[in-house]
Design an enzyme around this catalytic site. Sequence first.
Site, PDB file in Angstrom:
ATOM      1  CE  LYS A 145       0.781   1.967   3.284  1.00 15.40           C
ATOM      2  NZ  LYS A 145       2.087   2.509   3.807  1.00 15.40           N
ATOM      3  CE1 TYR A 233      -1.150   0.050   7.310  1.00 17.19           C
ATOM      4  CE2 TYR A 233      -0.179   2.234   7.291  1.00 17.19           C
ATOM      5  CZ  TYR A 233      -0.067   0.881   7.107  1.00 17.19           C
ATOM      6  OH  TYR A 233       1.124   0.348   6.706  1.00 17.19           O
TER       7      TYR A 233
END
Length: 385
Positions: A145, A233
């Site tokens: 990510k 996140y």
Amino acid sequence: MMDRRQLLMGAGGLPLVASAAAATAQTTGKAAGQPLPSGVDLPEPPKKRLGWAVVGLGSYAINQVIPGFLQAEESRMTAFVSGNPTKAKDLADRYGVAKTYGYDDFDKIAADKDIDCVYIVLPVGLHAEYTIRALKAGKHVLCEKPMASTVEECEAMVAAAKAANRQLGVAYRVHFEPLNTEVKRRCKQGELGDLRYITGDAGFNADPQYPPMKWRLDKPLAGGGSMYDIGIYALNGTLMMADQMPDTVSAVYAYPKDDPRFKTVEGGLNWRMTFPSGLSAQGSSSYCYAGGSRIKVFGASAAINMDPASDYYDNRANLHRGWDPGTPVRAAPPYTQFAAQVDGFSQAARSNTPHRTPGEMGLRDIRLIQAMYRSADQGGVVVKV
Ligand code: NAD
């Protein structure tokens, strides 16, 4: 049903095989071989596990990804890819990894039958190029990510996976972390009632001298700022618990504008989302506040507070039914989220079925963050998504 670990362990935590052998030794006075107990689900033998190439041997690869493979049960490392041959060879020797490649001869992995999957652990600005090269080489790809710098790059990665008939996953590890999956399960099963409001925060105070921070503060390699690197996140975790898509987003930048660290990327962003169901969410990302990650989900009848929510170890959650001090939410940690994630992806690759966190999820998040940037650039206007 007992899992493999429970089957292997007898009462008092003694391994069954060992305790059976010990019992025989006691009765005969001699050590004696025993058959393998039936019905035990053993890990795949090393040669049957899917082979992985780890691309980029930086801080996260060395400290989390590689140790995660050592605990994995369906995945094994078969190649390292690095721009530094000495480092690659040292690490390969240390972990018994047979092959090393450089970035220039990376495409030769196409002929390497020992590589089934490729794990991209490079700076964000390089994710799209190496993901697409690995897919073209016929490999399944798990990419760190955030997925890539732009929506267009993410779309090209998804298209490349489809064209190659290979799986593409984005490494949102908390989807393989037992506490997060337990909170998701409780939200989905209605334990909190209808979901009304979620807050999510994730940030740390960036040290510009720390080598992995250098590329993070440089837009061509980072793609974006705190929201790309750490705020993602809280955004992804919020959507994991919400299990629905927002219809609007808005955001404002939140960091000292004269801070010399933030010349090309934002140092902080505060965001909001609304959902057609009436749920709303808001959160923050920052490169300017002390480290932390938390998510609180408020339902009509109860709330769960996760703090920390997305750390590497020891995440915590409390369930509150009103004004009470809360009761801890517990989830068995079978093995680390890093091992569970690569094993989950090996399963997806083996069956050629979508991973729990597919490329489309990474694309969704980059689209939402880009919409937040559009909002923040216009002083926080509400943007339909
Ligand atoms: P890092 O700087 O420590 O490692 C990056 C690696 O890429 C290094 O080995 C470096 O040599 C190599 N590299 C190749 N070309 C480069 C270039 N042009 N510039 C800079 N480095 C180059 O960074 P990191 O913290 O290990 O992050 C790597 C990836 O892992 C990123 O995508 C990051 O978002 C991701 N990450 C994920 C988590 C997580 O919890 N999932 C945590 C940290 C990092």
